[in-house]
Motif scaffolding. Structure first.
Motif, PDB file in Angstrom:
ATOM      1  N   ALA A 287      -1.969 -12.791   2.999  1.00 34.41           N
ATOM      2  CA  ALA A 287      -1.793 -11.364   2.716  1.00 34.41           C
ATOM      3  C   ALA A 287      -0.938 -10.705   3.790  1.00 34.41           C
ATOM      4  O   ALA A 287      -0.055  -9.886   3.492  1.00 34.41           O
TER       5      ALA A 287
ATOM      6  N   ALA B  48      -5.201  -5.419   4.214  1.00 32.80           N
ATOM      7  CA  ALA B  48      -6.524  -6.036   4.177  1.00 32.80           C
ATOM      8  C   ALA B  48      -7.399  -5.370   5.226  1.00 32.80           C
ATOM      9  O   ALA B  48      -6.893  -4.838   6.227  1.00 32.80           O
TER      10      ALA B  48
ATOM     11  N   GLY C 246      -0.480  -6.913  -5.870  1.00 32.78           N
ATOM     12  CA  GLY C 246      -0.913  -8.153  -6.505  1.00 32.78           C
ATOM     13  C   GLY C 246       0.213  -9.152  -6.643  1.00 32.78           C
ATOM     14  O   GLY C 246       0.065 -10.340  -6.327  1.00 32.78           O
TER      15      GLY C 246
ATOM     16  N   LEU D  80       1.321 -10.735  -3.194  1.00 31.48           N
ATOM     17  CA  LEU D  80       0.434 -11.772  -2.678  1.00 31.48           C
ATOM     18  C   LEU D  80       0.570 -13.062  -3.481  1.00 31.48           C
ATOM     19  O   LEU D  80       0.680 -14.158  -2.908  1.00 31.48           O
TER      20      LEU D  80
ATOM     21  N   VAL E 108      -7.147 -10.701  -8.522  1.00 29.05           N
ATOM     22  CA  VAL E 108      -6.992 -10.234  -7.145  1.00 29.05           C
ATOM     23  C   VAL E 108      -7.753  -8.920  -7.012  1.00 29.05           C
ATOM     24  O   VAL E 108      -7.440  -7.950  -7.703  1.00 29.05           O
TER      25      VAL E 108
ATOM     26  N   PHE F  39      -9.119  -5.591  -5.017  1.00 28.87           N
ATOM     27  CA  PHE F  39      -8.737  -4.644  -3.968  1.00 28.87           C
ATOM     28  C   PHE F  39      -9.735  -3.495  -3.908  1.00 28.87           C
ATOM     29  O   PHE F  39     -10.367  -3.144  -4.904  1.00 28.87           O
TER      30      PHE F  39
ATOM     31  N   LEU G 256      -6.954  -5.813   0.318  1.00 28.64           N
ATOM     32  CA  LEU G 256      -7.392  -7.041  -0.355  1.00 28.64           C
ATOM     33  C   LEU G 256      -8.823  -7.395   0.006  1.00 28.64           C
ATOM     34  O   LEU G 256      -9.214  -7.347   1.173  1.00 28.64           O
TER      35      LEU G 256
END
Length: 452
Positions: A128, A135, A256, A259, A271, A273, A284
């Motif tokens: 990420a 993140a 998305g 990544l 994915v 979040f 993330l």
């Protein structure tokens, strides 16, 4: 191996989540023979009108190697074209033995080295960072020193498997996400002994909604995408999805795709979040590299991922421009009951609990406005009732088993608050402003085809 078109079939592991049934309902009407394999004959999918065959399989939680052997044996059948992963153990054994499976069937899932970058969250957050995707601040438990903040402790790995836990994979419980009270410090050694590895510590993002970016990729290129916002989880602090709505948020799409592009992804991905209220950035949480439990809702909204997966596996052309409806809502009724039970009986000190009256009113209102359900179907009613029977059985077991009941206690040790699912962040029932509920959102990255 010679395979005849009229015999084309798919193996779908049968689990308690609705994803297996969604695959059957999507593929069987299209002439695909459906084979449900499970360790339990009570899986709702076994009772589906759209199930052609049931096969007993070893339980992957108790014998992962035997489970992989059994899937490979099914792959060797001339009528089986591919296998659909619906849980972490599925995609682990499929990727770990991909070369053997590829000799028999189509393999639209990642290489094992790529899968490890997702199932090991340390590597995932490194990916990420490389992709420029936000993140939460994260570190291994023995490297975290700021215990005055609100934090969560979560497993480093998403599945108990030899590649991650070594010799401990047979006896260790990697555990679930736990809230950590500010000002308390857990015992790293006790955590390692209990979980079989050193877990992660992560700052808690006080986001009240969970956002999902769902995708099918073909060797680094998106075939189809979908988004939803989870409004309610099984518990008022979060958990698996009980109620969600389809959305389209460009920033979520960007994160998305960035990544999954960094990972050069191939196959399915959800994915997850949270949106950080401090800066509005999507942060993330994790990637689920297989079908998600709310898959029936994605299909109802117009993103028919089981069909896309089958087309990718069999080399059929996927038409350019599949779309899905934005602003639709859908429910898992069992999840809604669990949510209300949580509001009425449980306490999570770091999360504000809604009043029971408010919770009941919000659930009832959304049921009337969006009467779409993961299991309930007039054309295929039995899985819904089987799921209800399974729910009652599970509840009776918790009432008769003191040890099982003890596992639902909120606090263990000093300051540790347990969440029963790997997603500890709270969810909300307030509307999302993004997206026009009258339009459709694009779900694809162009026309793709694959020959196997």
């Amino acid at each position: 191996m010679q395979r005849h078109r009229g015999e084309a079939g798919v193996v779908v592991p049968g689990i308690d989540a609705p994803s297996t049934v969604a695959c059957l309902r999507s593929l069987r009407p299209r002439g695909v023979r459906t084979i449900v394999g499970s360790e339990s004959r009570s899986t709702p999918a076994a009772a589906s009108t759209y199930r052609d065959e049931f096969v007993s399989l070893p339980d992957p939680e108790t014998d992962l190697v035997a489970y992989g052997d059994a899937l490979l044996s099914l792959a060797e059948r001339p009528d089986v074209r591919t296998i659909i992963p619906v849980r972490e153990e599925d995609v682990y054994v499929l990727a770990n033995r991909k070369e053997a499976f590829a000799a028999e069937i189509a393999t639209p899932w990642p290489e094992f080295e790529t899968l490890q970058r997702v199932q090991d969250r340390v590597e995932l957050f490194e990916a990420a960072s490389a992709a420029g995707v936000g993140a939460p601040e994260t570190a291994l438990l023995d490297q975290w020193d700021d215990w005055d903040r609100e934090t969560i402790v979560k497993p480093r790995y998403t599945v108990a498997a030899p590649a991650y836990l070594g010799s401990r994979f047979d006896d260790a419980e990697i555990g679930s996400t736990e809230y950590q009270r500010p000002g308390t410090r857990p015992d790293p050694q006790a955590m390692r002994d209990r979980r079989g590895h050193t877990p992660l510590v992560q700052e808690r993002i006080p986001d009240v909604r969970e956002f999902g970016f769902f995708a099918l990729y073909d060797h680094g290129e998106p075939v189809a995408t979908f988004q939803h916002c989870q409004r309610r989880g099984w518990k008022y602090c979060g958990g698996p999805s009980a109620y969600r709505e389809s959305i389209h948020v460009p920033a979520l799409e960007t994160a998305g795709r960035a990544l999954l592009g960094e990972l050069e992804w191939h196959g399915l991905a959800m994915v997850e979040f949270l949106r950080d209220p401090a800066d509005g950035e999507f942060k993330l949480m994790e990637i689920n590299p297989r079908f998600w439990s709310s898959l029936p809702f994605s299909v109802r909204a117009g993103a028919d991922f089981p069909h896309y997966y089958w087309q990718l596996a069999t080399g059929e052309r996927i038409e350019t421009g599949p779309t899905y409806a934005v602003g639709m809502g859908g429910h898992l009724l069992r999840g809604e009951l669990s949510y209300l039970h949580s509001v009425a009986t449980e306490e999570y000190p770091l999360v504000d609990r809604p009043s029971l009256g408010t919770a009941v009113r919000e659930v009832a209102t959304s049921l009337l406005r969006h009467p779409r359900f993961d299991y309930a179907s007039a054309a295929d009613p039995v899985p819904f009732f089987q799921d209800g029977v399974n729910l009652v059985r599970a509840w009776l077991e918790t009432q008769s088993d003191p040890e099982s009941s003890a596992e639902t206690e909120i606090e263990i040790g000093d300051g540790t608050v347990v969440e029963s699912d790997d997603r500890a962040e709270p969810t909300d029932t307030n509307p999302v402003s993004e997206g026009d509920p009258t339009r459709s959102a694009q779900t694809d990255g162009g026309s793709r085809s694959e020959s196997r």
